[in-house]
Write a protein that holds these residues in place. Structure first.
Motif, mmCIF file in Angstrom:
data_model
loop_
_atom_site.group_PDB
_atom_site.id
_atom_site.type_symbol
_atom_site.label_atom_id
_atom_site.label_comp_id
_atom_site.label_asym_id
_atom_site.label_seq_id
_atom_site.Cartn_x
_atom_site.Cartn_y
_atom_site.Cartn_z
ATOM 1 N N PRO A 142 62.109 86.010 -20.887
ATOM 2 C CA PRO A 142 63.199 85.294 -21.558
ATOM 3 C C PRO A 142 64.500 86.095 -21.642
ATOM 4 O O PRO A 142 65.595 85.509 -21.618
ATOM 5 C CB PRO A 142 62.623 85.003 -22.948
ATOM 6 C CG PRO A 142 61.160 84.894 -22.723
ATOM 7 C CD PRO A 142 60.863 85.944 -21.682
ATOM 8 N N GLU A 143 64.396 87.429 -21.730
ATOM 9 C CA GLU A 143 65.595 88.270 -21.818
ATOM 10 C C GLU A 143 66.446 88.169 -20.548
ATOM 11 O O GLU A 143 67.662 88.375 -20.591
ATOM 12 C CB GLU A 143 65.207 89.731 -22.052
ATOM 13 C CG GLU A 143 64.545 89.998 -23.395
ATOM 14 C CD GLU A 143 65.469 89.669 -24.553
ATOM 15 O OE1 GLU A 143 66.661 90.039 -24.490
ATOM 16 O OE2 GLU A 143 65.008 89.019 -25.509
ATOM 17 N N LEU A 144 65.813 87.843 -19.426
ATOM 18 C CA LEU A 144 66.545 87.744 -18.157
ATOM 19 C C LEU A 144 67.399 86.488 -18.077
ATOM 20 O O LEU A 144 68.333 86.413 -17.285
ATOM 21 C CB LEU A 144 65.558 87.747 -16.974
ATOM 22 C CG LEU A 144 64.668 88.981 -16.816
ATOM 23 C CD1 LEU A 144 63.606 88.721 -15.745
ATOM 24 C CD2 LEU A 144 65.515 90.186 -16.427
ATOM 25 N N PRO A 200 70.254 78.316 -19.901
ATOM 26 C CA PRO A 200 69.445 77.504 -20.811
ATOM 27 C C PRO A 200 68.230 76.854 -20.163
ATOM 28 O O PRO A 200 67.146 76.811 -20.761
ATOM 29 C CB PRO A 200 70.432 76.437 -21.311
ATOM 30 C CG PRO A 200 71.779 77.066 -21.131
ATOM 31 C CD PRO A 200 71.679 77.933 -19.917
ATOM 32 N N GLU A 201 68.379 76.349 -18.936
ATOM 33 C CA GLU A 201 67.262 75.668 -18.274
ATOM 34 C C GLU A 201 66.091 76.628 -18.036
ATOM 35 O O GLU A 201 64.948 76.351 -18.409
ATOM 36 C CB GLU A 201 67.722 75.083 -16.936
ATOM 37 C CG GLU A 201 66.574 74.397 -16.184
ATOM 38 C CD GLU A 201 66.919 74.074 -14.743
ATOM 39 O OE1 GLU A 201 65.985 73.749 -13.984
ATOM 40 O OE2 GLU A 201 68.114 74.155 -14.367
ATOM 41 N N TRP A 202 66.388 77.782 -17.453
ATOM 42 C CA TRP A 202 65.330 78.746 -17.160
ATOM 43 C C TRP A 202 64.869 79.475 -18.407
ATOM 44 O O TRP A 202 63.717 79.937 -18.482
ATOM 45 C CB TRP A 202 65.794 79.737 -16.093
ATOM 46 C CG TRP A 202 65.634 79.189 -14.716
ATOM 47 C CD1 TRP A 202 66.586 78.624 -13.931
ATOM 48 C CD2 TRP A 202 64.406 79.126 -13.968
ATOM 49 N NE1 TRP A 202 66.044 78.219 -12.729
ATOM 50 C CE2 TRP A 202 64.719 78.512 -12.728
ATOM 51 C CE3 TRP A 202 63.102 79.527 -14.216
ATOM 52 C CZ2 TRP A 202 63.744 78.293 -11.746
ATOM 53 C CZ3 TRP A 202 62.124 79.309 -13.248
ATOM 54 C CH2 TRP A 202 62.454 78.692 -12.031
ATOM 55 N N LEU A 203 65.737 79.592 -19.410
ATOM 56 C CA LEU A 203 65.355 80.260 -20.652
ATOM 57 C C LEU A 203 64.193 79.527 -21.306
ATOM 58 O O LEU A 203 63.206 80.153 -21.728
ATOM 59 C CB LEU A 203 66.538 80.321 -21.615
ATOM 60 C CG LEU A 203 66.237 80.900 -23.007
ATOM 61 C CD1 LEU A 203 65.715 82.336 -22.901
ATOM 62 C CD2 LEU A 203 67.471 80.850 -23.897
ATOM 63 N N GLU A 204 64.272 78.205 -21.376
ATOM 64 C CA GLU A 204 63.204 77.408 -21.995
ATOM 65 C C GLU A 204 61.891 77.574 -21.228
ATOM 66 O O GLU A 204 60.824 77.727 -21.829
ATOM 67 C CB GLU A 204 63.617 75.941 -22.029
ATOM 68 C CG GLU A 204 62.631 75.059 -22.779
ATOM 69 C CD GLU A 204 63.110 73.615 -22.905
ATOM 70 O OE1 GLU A 204 62.276 72.762 -23.263
ATOM 71 O OE2 GLU A 204 64.300 73.355 -22.632
#
Length: 408
Positions: free
Chosen positions: A243-245, A250-254
């Motif tokens: 998640p830190e990357l 927003p899309e890839w964070l979720e």
């Protein structure tokens, strides 16, 4: 110092690079910090800025010692062309197997070929695990059912096989699958998984790390397992930090958050969810050197010890100052050999205090570093270094044979 570099208050320069390179990135400082300052994240951000500076600066503006063309090409090939490429990595594994099987390693040592390499590389070559032949490193089945199908499943776990782990420690990976199925788990192994990217991230290669993260997230989303299990503390930590990357995506964070929420170490999942069979030791004294990333990033501190204490006819002895790093820290022991060996010498002094015959680790880097320590101290005949999984599966199979012998 890292903050000043990141904000641009001071320019990128060799002195700061040298200081930051001395950091183990072990996260012990985070564990000790009362307000949970993520020092390794700050250091890695600074390393990314240094890497970008090295890439873009001209000869006139660069305030860093110029890395030799050969050294740079070799490092890029190692990280991007081998570690991140499963086919090439398997070929390297086959070459290593041939090197060992053909006795070329003995010839290379006798005629002095190994003397062209730095001392640390020569010593690591001597303690490299036995590589399995290509015929025994074929792809795993995608689905492996729990051993006792009459009992209720403890859950479906997706196994993260790793890159170097699957070449140099293939037997440990196979034992991991065996241990999971013996403890009541159904195991799925995604074919499209790749390197976790931890080594790339620690060396400032953020773009490559992000691409590897996306590949793994996609691969494990497809199988939709209850948990994602790793048997390497460094890999598990790298996966859990995805998640830190994607903080600015927003899309890839979720997706990364959903992925990271499923990450478990093998010891954690067995202890908390599994049904571990009886295990029998040989009357040995056993001690444990934790992986820094396992205990400080994944927060798994007690599970490995509690599992070892379940082994009958074996005495667990706590390692003094076990919370301190062994000096492996990814490839720190290759990049900073003097510092790493100083740390290792202190660690081995504590190991000898335990008077143990088995030294257990939970990460391939720690395994190699501790085996190097045993080699440097000339203790190969008295101390055996084992991965936790190998130690447990051997003890379980010993107990199974004992039951069969008694029943007969």
């Amino acid at each position: 110092m890292a903050r000043e570099l990141i904000t641009g208050a001071i320019p990128v320069n060799q002195e700061i690079k040298d200081q930051l390179d001395r950091c183990l990135l072990c996260s012990a400082c985070v564990d000790a910090c009362p307000i949970d300052v993520q020092v390794p994240d700050i250091v890695m951000l600074a390393k990314e800025k240094i890497a970008a500076s090295q890439k873009s600066a001209t000869a006139e503006t660069n305030d860093l010692r110029k890395e030799g063309k050969f050294a740079k090409k070799w490092k890029d090939f190692l990280f991007d062309g081998v570690i991140a490429n499963r086919k090439r990595l398997n070929k390297v594994g086959s070459l290593l197997w041939f090197y060992q099987k053909s006795k070329l390693h003995i010839v290379a040592r006798r005629i002095g070929i190994m003397n062209i390499f730095p001392e640390q590389v020569r010593m690591m070559e001597r303690i490299t695990p036995e590589i399995l032949p290509p015929s025994k490193r074929k792809p795993y089945p995608e689905w492996i059912e729990r051993e006792n199908t009459e009992s209720e499943s403890r859950g479906t776990v997706a196994f993260f096989q790793g890159c170097l782990m699957d070449v140099m420690f293939r037997k440990t990976n196979e034992n991991t699958i065996k241990l999971l199925t013996k403890c009541g788990f159904d195991v799925v192994i995604p074919r499209q998984q790749t390197c976790c990217g931890a080594l790339h991230h620690h060396n400032g290669k953020k773009e490559t790390t992000i691409e590897l993260a996306k590949e793994n997230i996609r691969a494990f989303e497809e199988v939709n397992a209850d948990y994602i299990v790793s048997n390497a503390g460094g890999c598990g930590a790298g996966l859990s930090e995805y998640p830190e990357l994607f903080r600015d995506d927003p899309e890839w964070l979720e997706r990364a958050q959903a992925f990271a929420a499923k990450i478990r170490d093998i010891s954690e999942i067995i202890y908390e969810k599994g049904d571990m069979p009886d295990a029998l030791g040989r009357g040995e004294r056993v001690t444990y050197q934790p992986s820094c990333h396992l205990q400080y990033v994944m927060k798994v501190k007690d599970a490995p010890i509690k599992l070892m204490k379940r082994v009958a006819n074996a005495e667990y002895v706590d390692l003094p100052e076990k919370k301190y790093c062994c000096g492996s820290a990814g490839i720190y022991n290759l990049l900073q050999p003097k510092l790493a060996n100083d740390i290792l010498d202190k660690k081995m002094a504590r190991v000898k205090e335990t008077n143990s015959s088995v030294l257990v680790t939970a990460n391939p880097g720690c395994y190699l570093q501790m085996k190097l320590g045993v080699h440097r101290e000339k203790l190969e005949e008295t101390i055996e270094v084992k991965h936790l999984v190998d130690y447990l599966i051997e003890a379980i199979e010993r107990a199974e044979k004992e039951k069969v012998a008694v029943s007969n």
